[in-house]
Write an enzyme that holds these catalytic residues in place. Structure first.
Site, short mmCIF file in Angstrom:
data_model
loop_
_atom_site.label_atom_id
_atom_site.label_comp_id
_atom_site.label_asym_id
_atom_site.label_seq_id
_atom_site.Cartn_x
_atom_site.Cartn_y
_atom_site.Cartn_z
N VAL B 19 0.84 -1.20 0.00
CA VAL B 19 0.00 0.00 0.00
C VAL B 19 0.87 1.25 0.00
CG1 VAL B 19 -1.77 1.28 1.26
CG2 VAL B 19 -1.77 -1.20 1.33
N LYS B 20 1.95 1.19 0.78
CA LYS B 20 2.80 2.37 0.88
C LYS B 20 4.24 1.99 1.19
CE LYS B 20 3.64 6.63 3.28
NZ LYS B 20 3.72 7.21 4.62
N GLN B 21 5.14 2.55 0.44
CA GLN B 21 6.56 2.38 0.72
C GLN B 21 7.04 3.67 1.35
OE1 GLN B 21 9.37 -0.06 -0.52
NE2 GLN B 21 10.27 1.22 1.08
N GLY B 22 7.30 3.65 2.64
CA GLY B 22 7.76 4.86 3.31
C GLY B 22 9.27 4.81 3.52
N GLU B 24 10.70 4.59 6.50
CA GLU B 24 11.00 3.71 7.63
C GLU B 24 10.31 2.37 7.53
OE1 GLU B 24 12.57 4.27 10.73
OE2 GLU B 24 13.36 6.24 10.20
N ALA B 25 9.18 2.37 6.83
CA ALA B 25 8.34 1.17 6.87
C ALA B 25 7.60 0.97 5.56
CB ALA B 25 7.33 1.29 8.01
N ARG B 26 7.26 -0.28 5.31
CA ARG B 26 6.36 -0.60 4.20
C ARG B 26 5.03 -1.04 4.79
NH1 ARG B 26 11.32 -2.34 1.36
NH2 ARG B 26 11.54 -4.09 2.80
N LYS B 40 2.44 -3.68 8.87
CA LYS B 40 3.45 -2.63 8.83
C LYS B 40 4.80 -3.26 9.11
CE LYS B 40 4.32 1.99 10.42
NZ LYS B 40 3.75 3.15 11.09
N ASP B 143 4.60 12.02 15.87
CA ASP B 143 4.56 12.24 14.42
C ASP B 143 3.14 12.61 14.00
OD1 ASP B 143 5.32 12.33 11.77
OD2 ASP B 143 5.31 10.16 11.47
#
Ligand SMILES: Nc1ncnc2c1ncn2[C@@H]1O[C@H](COP(=O)(O)OP(=O)(O)O)[C@@H](O)[C@H]1O
Ligand SMILES: [Mg+2]
Lengths: 175, 236
Positions: B19-22, B24-26, B40, B143
């Protein structure tokens, strides 16, 4: 009547739950489990909110077994231990295992593809009436559950009792 | 046995929707024990020393899980935790199905022509209330952004339809300074993400102030931190 769920993380493992009430031989069943003659975990259904609670415990047990990190001696005792909100093993067995006088039992079996033989074996050993696993909620003692898991009234505003219980189980290692 | 590598989680994740590649985390979406689930995964950062990296990643995973439980206990909605793998640093969370981030909601409401003000004001008030409640529990989010708040859509009661997420940088503190900085981080993110929302953010703070008995010390610190921020930007 039974409920079988595949563990997505361990595709060759399935978890089957079977629920019995009007059970006459709880003491004998417990003895057989202690001697390793029953291939399953025997759980006190009054401490269960929903079959999903058992799945969460079973998935974690298989995961820890595969990682060599179980806290108890067998997969089935680990499932019972994982249901508990704290790390006291003997208390977990007292609360979530069955006692000699109990008249209902949830049997949990972890197996690969074909379970029919295993299930027939369990049904033969339990002297009681099998009912649909979904009916476990009609046996649960929510007052006792809330007390043991220390569930606050506020918490029930932001989710179900099952949500609260599952959260406690899943996070107990770091609390 | 203890050294055995259990690759079940990484194997599952290689086959599910990202869903999201950040940074710090995927974040992945999958089904877990039959339920819609968000996973996560915190991955190693190559530029950090491996031992330090492992420690930091572990700490963030633990922090996230602890703060979720602490919030839920206080009646603040956060996703249910289903399972945690401390070896691959993965958290399996309830997927808030059909939800929208507050960020996306504000953006789309601002774009639509019709009566947006009231709806956004109501939302700002809710956010203020929830953050006040969270700070009263001494949870510092670490955050706060409008992307780290979800709006649950559906028939549920409006009390619980704002869900806080992304607690990896959270910690416990009773200090007004820490709470003030938490709000300052949100203010910065809010005003830079959503143009022309100064009045709306004021509403949020007003609602925060009204909702917590300890708010005056926090707002005082917020003012100090703002001043410091401004001075710093004048010097630099
Ligand atoms: N429990 C959840 N239910 C639905 N969507 C989620 C959930 N958790 C995260 N998301 C989605 O994934 C995005 C990133 O998740 P987040 O925890 O904020 O990770 P990151 O640290 O990468 O920002 C969120 O902004 C949201 O859109
Ligand atoms: Mg985020």
């Amino acid at each position: 009547m039974h409920l079988t769920q595949e563990l997505e993380l361990f595709p060759d493992h399935r978890v089957t739950q079977m629920l019995f009430k009007e059970v006459k031989n709880a003491a004998g069943l417990r003895q057989s489990a202690v001697e390793g003659k029953i291939n399953g975990a025997l759980i006190n259904p009054t401490m269960l909110v929903n079959p999903f609670q058992v799945l969460v415990a079973a998935n974690k047990a298989v995961h820890l077994q595969k990682s060599g990190k179980m806290k108890t001696r067998s997969l089935y005792s680990e499932i019972i231990f994982n249901l508990s909100p704290n790390n006291n093993i003997s208390e977990a067995f007292k609360r979530f295992g069955i006692s000699d006088g109990d008249d209902s039992v949830m049997v949990v079996v972890v197996h690969n593809k074909d379970e029919s033989e295993l299930l027939a074996d369990i049904t033969a050993k339990v002297e009681g009436r099998q009912i649909p696993v979904e009916d476990v909620s009609s046996l649960s003692d929510s007052a006792k559950i809330k007390k043991l898991y220390k569930i606050t009234p506020q918490e029930e505003k932001c989710g179900t009792l099952l949500d609260a219980v599952v959260c406690r189980m899943a996070t107990k290692d770091v609390m | 046995m203890a050294q055995e590598k259990n690759m079940a989680v990484p194997q599952l994740l290689s086959n599910v929707e990202l869903v999201k590649q950040g940074a710090e985390a995927r974040v992945y979406r999958t089904e877990f024990l039959g339920k819609p689930t968000i996973v996560k995964e915190r991955f190693p950062k190559r530029y950090r020393h491996p031992v330090l990296d492992q420690k930091l990643t572990h700490r963030r995973t633990v922090q996230e899980v602890r703060s979720i439980l602490r919030c839920r206990r206080a009646g603040i909605s956060a996703p249910v935790v289903y399972f945690v793998d401390y070896m691959s640093h993965c958290i399996f969370l309830e997927e808030v199905v059909g939800s929208l981030t507050v960020c996306d909601h504000i953006a789309s409401t601002q774009q639509s022509e019709s009566c947006q003000d009231q709806e956004l004001e109501w939302l700002a008030q809710r956010v203020g209330q929830i953050l006040a409640k969270m700070h009263d529990e001494d949870v510092i989010h670490g955050d706060l952004t409008t992307s780290n708040m979800l709006l649950r859509r559906g028939p549920e009661d409006p009390e619980s339809n704002l869900v806080l997420i992304d607690f990896g940088l959270s910690y416990i503190s009773a200090l007004p300074e820490d709470k003030g900085v938490d709000l300052y981080v949100l203010e910065k993110a809010f005003l830079s993400t959503h143009p022309n929302t100064e009045a709306l953010f004021e509403k949020l703070l007003k609602s925060y102030t009204a909702s917590s008995k300890k708010s005056s010390a926090v707002i005082k610190k917020l003012d100090e931190v703002r001043l410091r921020g401004r001075k710093r930007s004048m010097v630099g």
